[in-house]
Design a protein around this motif. Structure first.
Motif, PDB file in Angstrom:
ATOM      1  N   ASP A  39     -38.271  -5.540   8.143  1.00  0.00           N
ATOM      2  CA  ASP A  39     -38.565  -5.987   6.782  1.00  0.00           C
ATOM      3  C   ASP A  39     -39.722  -6.979   6.852  1.00  0.00           C
ATOM      4  N   ASP A  40     -40.048  -7.630   5.734  1.00  0.00           N
ATOM      5  CA  ASP A  40     -41.171  -8.568   5.753  1.00  0.00           C
ATOM      6  C   ASP A  40     -40.865  -9.828   6.550  1.00  0.00           C
ATOM      7  N   SER A  41     -39.599 -10.252   6.545  1.00  0.00           N
ATOM      8  CA  SER A  41     -39.183 -11.406   7.339  1.00  0.00           C
ATOM      9  C   SER A  41     -37.871 -11.077   8.038  1.00  0.00           C
ATOM     10  N   SER A  85     -46.786 -15.048   2.501  1.00  0.00           N
ATOM     11  CA  SER A  85     -46.599 -13.866   1.652  1.00  0.00           C
ATOM     12  C   SER A  85     -45.362 -13.065   2.075  1.00  0.00           C
ATOM     13  N   ASP A  86     -45.096 -13.008   3.388  1.00  0.00           N
ATOM     14  CA  ASP A  86     -43.919 -12.273   3.872  1.00  0.00           C
ATOM     15  C   ASP A  86     -42.613 -12.982   3.519  1.00  0.00           C
ATOM     16  N   ILE A  87     -42.663 -14.292   3.325  1.00  0.00           N
ATOM     17  CA  ILE A  87     -41.461 -15.024   2.878  1.00  0.00           C
ATOM     18  C   ILE A  87     -41.247 -14.778   1.381  1.00  0.00           C
ATOM     19  N   TYR A 159     -34.484  -7.372  -0.074  1.00  0.00           N
ATOM     20  CA  TYR A 159     -34.950  -6.573   1.056  1.00  0.00           C
ATOM     21  C   TYR A 159     -35.855  -5.447   0.563  1.00  0.00           C
ATOM     22  N   ARG A 160     -36.431  -4.705   1.533  1.00  0.00           N
ATOM     23  CA  ARG A 160     -37.179  -3.509   1.158  1.00  0.00           C
ATOM     24  C   ARG A 160     -36.226  -2.394   0.727  1.00  0.00           C
ATOM     25  N   SER A 161     -34.951  -2.608   0.986  1.00  0.00           N
ATOM     26  CA  SER A 161     -34.009  -1.482   0.951  1.00  0.00           C
ATOM     27  C   SER A 161     -33.154  -1.326  -0.301  1.00  0.00           C
TER      28      SER A 161
HETATM   29 MG    MG Z   1     -45.201  -7.835   4.607  1.00  0.00          MG
END
Ligand code: MG
Ligand code: ADP
Length: 345
Positions: A39-41, A85-87, A159-161
């Motif tokens: 995921d991003d983080s 940005s990922d947080i 999440y991305r999910s």
């Molecule tokens: Mg990212």
């Protein structure tokens, strides 16, 4: 012959294939590790009602930036922005960063102080604390590796999910302008290299160049979500290009998306510049990358929060995974969405 070991070339599997190849055997052994790679983080348990977030990004001279048109102060600011940005992508807030540098000895101290002036400005802007790092020498240009730690309330983590069929697909701001800013910088560098007496023509492209050189991560969007009492069902930041990020959400959420090309937020300046450069503005919007906007999904009940909101564009919706990811144009012609993404390799 016959006994040679076949080597897989990185190019054949791509960046994401490589990450999979290297990390798929790792299992999470600690109860406090909630989400690892993917995921991003990363997500770790924390005090009651909260999760810790952690993410790292590395910027390498010649791959991610070119010092001939990247002021060091902007580079410092950008290096922090791509990390925080990922947080924000997890609907969280960043708190601490560490900065690790690989520097060639030819770099004067003044230059590194410029870099740190940008890092300092970003720490102030995002309200994060620089708490450590590492410094080493490098023979292959400047390398900046930043790690960021943040936190998010358990009931807000995104999440991305989490996308579900029929959810709205929404993006903040506009997409494609960072890529076009880079094309303008490359064009003027080419002109300058051919004849150093010609001054670069950057006037009038400020908006695009700023987005490339010193993007700001969308901290304000996370605050807007809070004010609206809104939690996205899934989210990712647009670093590699909108199409690539749509595919990540699709893969993680086990659904597909239909994206409408005439709903893509392309600024007037981007459209004009794409025309001037003879490139398709839709390709810039879909595959350009480095926009650092937030791409997320919202359930239909939240439609009113976004329908006439100038900060956001509803660009499509989630469909059952039996469909392909589709790009639909204004004549209702659908093509399969494919992602070029950034090719570092
Ligand atoms: Mg990212
Ligand atoms: P982003 O573009 O959001 O920074 P990446 O595409 O770089 O995300 O990474 C995707 C996922 O893979 C993340 O969970 C990241 O932590 C993980 N990852 C990337 N590179 C490595 C690596 N060399 N070793 C372990 N995990 C990695």
């Amino acid at each position: 012959m016959g006994n040679e070991k076949k080597n897989i070339e990185i190019e054949a599997i791509g960046e994401f294939g490589l990450i999979d190849e290297l990390t798929s055997d790792f299992v999470l052994r600690n109860d406090s590790s909630i989400k690892g790679v993917g995921d991003d983080s990363a997500v770790m348990s924390s005090k009651e009602g909260e999760h810790k977030l952690m993410s790292s990004d590395m910027l390498v001279e010649g791959v991610h930036f070119n010092l001939s048109y990247m002021p060091l102060k902007s580079l410092g600011f950008k290096a922090v922005s791509v990390n925080v940005s990922d947080i924000y992508s997890m609907n969280g807030m960043p708190e601490q960063i560490t900065v690790s540098l690989g520097v060639s000895s030819k770099f004067p101290v003044e230059a590194l102080k410029e870099l740190y002036a940008g890092i300092h400005a970003a720490c102030e802007y995002y309200s994060v604390d620089l708490v450590g790092g590492d410094t080493t020498s490098s023979y292959s240009g400047l390398i900046i590796s930043i790690s960021v730690i943040g936190s998010v309330a358990k009931n807000k983590i995104t999440y991305r999910s989490g996308a579900k069929e029929n959810d709205l697909l929404i993006v903040s701001g506009d997409v494609g302008s960072s890529y076009l800013g880079l094309q303008i910088l490359e064009r003027e560098k080419g002109v300058f290299n051919a004849n150093p007496n010609i001054q670069p023509k950057l006037d009038g492209y400020d908006e695009l160049i700023k987005k490339q050189i010193q993007p700001t991560a969308r901290m304000d969007v996370i605050s807007m979500f809070q004010e609206m009492s809104f939690v996205p069902t899934s989210m990712i930041d647009v670093s590699d290009g909108l199409a690539s990020e749509v595919m990540h959400l699709s893969k993680s959420s086990d659904c597909s998306f239909s994206v409408y090309s005439d709903k893509l937020p392309i600024s007037e300046k981007s459209a004009l510049t794409a025309e001037e450069l003879g490139i398709d503005p839709f390709v810039c919007a879909l595959n350009g990358g480095e926009d650092y906007e937030l791409l997320f999904t919202a359930s239909q009940k939240d439609f009113d929060k976004f329908k006439n909101n100038p900060n956001f564009s509803i660009i499509g919706f989630a469909t059952d995974k039996s469909n392909a990811n589709l790009l639909i144009d204004k004549n209702e012609t659908a093509v399969t969405l494919n992602a070029q993404g950034w090719r570092h390799f």
